[in-house]
Design an enzyme around this catalytic site. Structure first.
Site, short mmCIF file in Angstrom:
data_model
loop_
_atom_site.label_atom_id
_atom_site.label_comp_id
_atom_site.label_asym_id
_atom_site.label_seq_id
_atom_site.Cartn_x
_atom_site.Cartn_y
_atom_site.Cartn_z
N HIS A 111 12.50 1.28 5.11
CA HIS A 111 12.30 -0.14 4.81
C HIS A 111 12.78 -0.98 5.99
CE1 HIS A 111 11.75 -3.77 2.59
NE2 HIS A 111 11.71 -3.19 1.41
N HIS B 227 -14.37 5.55 4.83
CA HIS B 227 -15.82 5.34 4.88
C HIS B 227 -16.44 5.28 3.49
CE1 HIS B 227 -20.08 6.60 5.31
NE2 HIS B 227 -20.03 5.92 6.43
N CYS C 59 0.81 -1.23 0.00
CA CYS C 59 0.00 0.00 0.00
C CYS C 59 0.84 1.28 0.00
CB CYS C 59 -0.94 0.00 1.21
SG CYS C 59 -2.11 -1.37 1.22
N HIS D 251 -2.06 19.88 6.30
CA HIS D 251 -2.98 18.80 5.95
C HIS D 251 -2.25 17.47 6.03
CE1 HIS D 251 -5.68 21.95 4.52
NE2 HIS D 251 -4.68 22.43 3.81
N HIS E 287 -2.60 7.05 5.04
CA HIS E 287 -3.15 5.91 4.31
C HIS E 287 -4.34 5.31 5.04
CE1 HIS E 287 -3.70 2.09 2.42
NE2 HIS E 287 -3.14 1.41 3.39
N ASN F 63 -10.44 0.75 1.75
CA ASN F 63 -8.99 0.75 1.58
C ASN F 63 -8.69 0.50 0.11
OD1 ASN F 63 -6.26 0.26 1.48
ND2 ASN F 63 -6.21 -1.13 3.22
#
Length: 509
Positions: free
Chosen positions: A321, A438, A242, A405, A409, A442
């Protein structure tokens, strides 16, 4: 006595379970090496930072000189060839160093998020009903998925691909290609229409999709559809989870530093059709409940003439990582269950591992973005703790001073809750993430772009605002991108929130 023992055991088990679903307390452990890494990034641009003030001082002094002083200086230089050569050499060296070390500015002209057609909407009741009709799931698995859905933070208007609406589902290669084409081409058609950039002008193409990597590749599908030029630099990133959207932006940025005066397109998506899990392993059922159809296309440019029409400028990308650690490597793992059914397993240690990756990432990012006052407080408390072994909590910087802002994720409700708590954010700061989860679920690597589109649709993006996009992914990775708004940004035509923004924010039970 036995009752007390049982109670204590239950309490310990409950506490242990809760600790595994929470991010670790960042204030307990911050490693100095990650701060050093952040300062290394900062110092790598030290030449530019030093030369600019020096040149400014020289220009100011020169502008204040009178005509007689200039004539006297010229007369002095005429009889001092060595000084002329030295000054010329210094100016030439300074200019060369500045040109060589100055990175090319990367501008985001526009982006487009795909919004599936209404008939692909999946309500909770329909989801459970179809799962029951497939005959693949035990009653306990159906009940587990129902509980996950109700606690997930997803709404009743998310989307699943056409193949998963069929009874029985048809997870074929042809159906997966159809899903990929609808998402990628839908986003790209809108992007090209809004920016009026011709596909032939695209010099760099980066596509990321973690779980669906056919031959020819997804990037080749785009080249074929839009007839991109033969020398386009195309890349196809797979298996990176993701957070691959930020990785794709970083790759496009590096390519734009090398190939001047061109455009780069980044396409971030995921494919559900061939990656639905039809088994009964609970750790592998969770992705069925959370992941939904979505994708985004982003247009970047390194042309200085595009600054006037660009929405944002890319400031920083920081990648972390944790794959060297075995637990981190296996915490999001595609495998077969005992019955031979393939799916993605989510480890119980996922939140703790995500917290460690996030801690590393923000500690590296901090020196690049935080005000000097916050950096000094953070660094001093860290040094005192390191030198004197003091049992004191390091100062956790206030990232609200660095960013206006936040695009976190939308991986799940628990992730957003814990980031809000640990970074001491306000409900407004995580509103875009909660509402994206919502409304769209995802959508993997593209979720941070639906969140940015939400902020634009709400009319909150003002000139000079800074945006922090942060994403997590298998491997395990945590990646950040920082953007600066170059103007008051309005939503582009056919925004994914175009006809529903008036309903948001909604109260999530």
């Amino acid at each position: 006595m036995s009752s007390d023992t049982n109670t204590n055991t239950d309490t310990t088990a409950t506490t242990s379970k809760e600790s595994k679903t929470r991010l670790p307390d960042f204030s307990q452990s911050v490693k100095l090496k990650y701060v050093k890494l952040g300062y290394h990034y900062l110092m790598s641009h030290l030449v530019t930072l030093c030369l600019l003030p020096l040149m400014s001082v020289i220009l100011i002094q020169a502008s204040q000189m009178e005509a007689q002083e200039i004539q006297e200086l010229w007369a002095h230089l005429q009889y001092n060839l060595l000084s002329v050569i030295a000054i010329s050499a210094i100016l030439a060296l300074g200019s060369t160093l500045y040109i060589m070390t100055r990175p090319t500015s990367i501008y985001l002209l526009d982006f487009s998020c795909y919004r599936p057609p209404h008939h692909l909407t999946v309500h909770f009741q329909k989801f459970i009903h179809h799962s029951t009709l497939t005959g693949d799931f035990l009653p306990s698995s159906i009940d587990f998925q129902r509980k996950i859905l109700l606690r997930s933070g997803l709404g009743e208007e998310t989307y699943l691909p056409e193949a998963m609406h069929s009874i029985p589902p048809r997870p074929s290669m042809a159906a997966a290609r159809e899903e990929a084409e609808q998402v990628m081409f839908g986003a790209l058609d809108n992007l090209f229409a809004n920016t009026r950039v011709k596909p032939k002008d695209i010099g760099i193409l980066v596509v990321n999709c973690s779980l669906f990597n056919p031959t020819p590749s997804l990037s080749a599908m785009i080249v074929n559809r839009y007839k991109l030029r033969g020398n386009v630099k195309s890349f196809n990133l797979g298996g990176m989870g993701c957070s691959a959207g930020v990785i794709a932006i970083d790759l496009a940025k590096d390519m734009l530093q090398v190939h001047r005066n061109t455009y780069a397109v980044v396409v971030s998506t995921e494919n559900i059709t061939q990656n639905w899990y039809f088994g009964n392993n609970k750790a592998m059922l969770i992705p069925n409940c959370l992941f939904r159809v979505g994708g985004a296309a982003i247009l970047l440019s390194n042309k200085s003439s595009d600054r006037r029409r660009a929405k944002y400028k890319l400031l920083h990308v920081v990648r972390t990582h944790k794959g060297a650690d075995d637990k981190a490597f296996r915490c999001v793992y595609q495998e077969q269950d005992d019955a031979g059914k393939t799916g993605v397993s989510l480890s119980k240690d996922l939140m703790a591992i995500a917290g460690g990756a996030l801690k590393t990432n923000i500690t590296t990012l901090g020196p690049l973005v935080l005000p000097i006052s916050e950096q000094l407080l953070f660094f001093l408390t860290l040094v005192v703790k390191k030198l004197f072994n003091a049992k004191m909590k390091p100062y956790i910087p206030d990232f609200k001073l660095a960013f206006d802002h936040f695009c976190i994720h939308a991986g799940g409700r628990a992730v957003i809750d814990e980031l809000e708590k640990n970074l001491q954010l306000l409900p407004l700061h995580v509103e875009a993430s909660r509402m994206t989860l919502h409304r769209f679920g995802n959508t993997s690597s593209s979720s941070i772009w639906y969140e940015l589109a939400y902020t634009e649709a709400k009319g909150r993006m003002r000139k000079g605002n800074r945006v922090w996009q942060i994403a997590f992914g298998s491997g395990f990775k945590c990646n950040s991108a920082v953007w600066e708004a170059l103007r008051h940004v309005n939503p582009s035509p056919k925004s994914p929130w175009e006809d529903c923004i008036h309903k948001y924010p909604v109260q999530i039970a």
